[in-house]
Enzyme design. Structure first.
Site, PDB file in Angstrom:
ATOM      1  CD  GLU A  81     -31.761  51.990 -49.037  1.00 37.99           C
ATOM      2  OE1 GLU A  81     -31.951  51.818 -50.246  1.00 37.99           O
ATOM      3  OE2 GLU A  81     -30.744  52.453 -48.698  1.00 37.99           O
ATOM      4  CB  CYS A  95     -26.590  46.359 -41.376  1.00 33.56           C
ATOM      5  SG  CYS A  95     -26.433  48.006 -40.648  1.00 33.56           S
ATOM      6  CB  CYS A 102     -32.033  59.168 -38.711  1.00 39.85           C
ATOM      7  SG  CYS A 102     -31.308  59.308 -37.173  1.00 39.85           S
ATOM      8  CB  CYS A 106     -24.899  62.173 -38.530  1.00 38.84           C
ATOM      9  SG  CYS A 106     -25.465  61.917 -36.973  1.00 38.84           S
ATOM     10  CB  CYS A 109     -25.452  59.884 -41.985  1.00 41.72           C
ATOM     11  SG  CYS A 109     -26.677  58.534 -41.850  1.00 41.72           S
ATOM     12  CB  CYS A 318     -21.008  52.877 -42.961  1.00 42.17           C
ATOM     13  SG  CYS A 318     -20.683  51.314 -42.073  1.00 42.17           S
TER      14      CYS A 318
HETATM   15  S1  SF4 Z   1     -25.545  58.473 -38.543  1.00 48.36           S
HETATM   16 FE1  SF4 Z   1     -27.533  58.568 -39.548  1.00 48.36          FE
HETATM   17  S2  SF4 Z   1     -28.942  56.879 -38.912  1.00 48.36           S
HETATM   18 FE2  SF4 Z   1     -27.058  57.345 -37.496  1.00 48.36          FE
HETATM   19  S3  SF4 Z   1     -27.981  58.627 -36.070  1.00 48.36           S
HETATM   20 FE3  SF4 Z   1     -26.609  59.711 -37.530  1.00 48.36          FE
HETATM   21  S4  SF4 Z   1     -28.447  60.656 -38.900  1.00 48.36           S
HETATM   22 FE4  SF4 Z   1     -28.999  58.786 -37.676  1.00 48.36          FE
END
Ligand code: SF4
Length: 324
Positions: A81, A95, A102, A106, A109, A318
């Site tokens: 995306e 962006c 990933c 986190c 996220c 975000c």
């Molecule tokens: S915020 Fe999401 S995309 Fe960014 S480093 Fe952490 S897990 Fe990865």
């Protein structure tokens, strides 16, 4: 878009042909080889077969029409995306994603929840910007942020290649590009030596390691002391401002005590704080005391800005990028 065979196709062509082709793809933003009338019909037919330039994407536009999200299908069938934000001052910020998924997980996220599939090539990063350049039909992409899916410094070489290409071929100013990292210290160190005017942003989101390592597990490997030392060295080498991003999450990091701790960390020359209202991803809730938090920061004389919220309704804000 797949230009892997381009060199092979142009093997017997004069040298200036590649310049003409780059001009057609990255300046005129053609979406079909038929539009590249400067090339012979025969060459265009070969390019159609060997080097497809169509970009397959599903597009969603927010209610306010200020965010456009594209789900782009890559050549191996995986999807990413990317989003374009249209600012009232005329800027168009794309962006981009740097990885499919990933590995950093986190907690706040959505991308982190989908796991890691693979790094993007530099062409696949550039393709996201090209997609929106075509979409804009004449208006231009003015800014690029590496804040989409993935941790850019875990795909360092391809991100740097893409930045240099976007700067040289698409004319996007280095100062109009930003790379955001969750705090990969080796990446910050290398970035400091690139000699680029590209902005650096750090996903901070917590003012102490206890909380930060819960939200951003990579903090265990790169705790704040190590991370901020790397940032200080970066500033010393580049004399550039560094942006610290702080998501305001309800009952997690939004108390007065957090603001006090944050002030202690952030009140340094060339450190700048950017507050972001948390966008729900099913785990946490947006803070209800953002006003009090900001008042406290003001009392503590902390310089900060607040990011405008884009695309929440189309899950383009975000931390909301996610592919099922
Ligand atoms: S915020 Fe999401 S995309 Fe960014 S480093 Fe952490 S897990 Fe990865």
């Amino acid at each position: 878009m797949n230009l892997t065979n381009l060199e092979k196709v142009l093997k017997n062509e004069p040298k200036y042909r590649i310049k003409q082709i780059n001009e057609a793809i990255y300046r005129k933003f053609i979406s079909s080889w038929d539009e590249a009338t400067i090339l012979s019909k025969e060459l265009r037919e070969t390019l159609k077969k060997e080097c497809p330039i169509d970009i397959t994407a599903d597009v969603l536009v927010s209610k306010e029409k200020d965010s456009i999200k594209a789900k782009i299908k890559l050549k191996d069938g995986l999807e990413i995306e990317t989003v374009m934000m249209r600012h009232i001052d005329g800027r168009n910020t794309v962006c981009v994603s740097s990885q499919v998924g990933c590995p950093l997980k986190c907690k706040f996220c959505a991308t982190g929840m989908m796991g890691f599939k693979r790094d993007l090539t530099h062409e696949e990063i550039i393709e996201q910007v090209v997609f929106f350049e075509r979409y804009l039909k004449g208006e231009r992409v003015t800014n690029v942020t590496f804040m989409g899916m993935g941790e850019p410094f875990l795909n360092y070489d391809n991100v740097m290649k893409a930045i240099r290409f976007l700067n040289k071929e698409l004319n996007i100013g280095a100062r109009s590009m930003s790379v955001s990292t969750a705090g990969i210290v080796e990446g910050i160190n290398k970035f400091a030596d690139e000699g680029l005017q590209v902005n650096l942003a750090i996903s901070l989101h917590a003012p102490n390691d206890k909380l930060r390592s819960e939200l951003i597990p990579i903090d265990k490997k790169y705790p704040l002391k190590k991370l901020l030392k790397a940032v200080d060295e970066y500033i010393l080498k580049t004399n550039r401002q560094v942006m610290f991003e702080y998501l305001l999450i309800k009952d997690i990091n939004d108390s007065d005590k957090h603001a006090e701790e944050l002030a202690k960390l952030i009140k340094k020359p060339l450190y700048f704080l950017n507050l972001i209202m948390y966008n729900p991803t099913g785990v946490f809730e947006p803070s209800k005391r953002s006003r009090e938090f900001k008042d406290k920061l003001n009392k503590l004389k902390v310089n900060f800005s607040e990011r405008h919220r884009f695309g929440e309704d189309i899950k383009a804000a975000c931390g909301q990028f996610y592919i099922k």
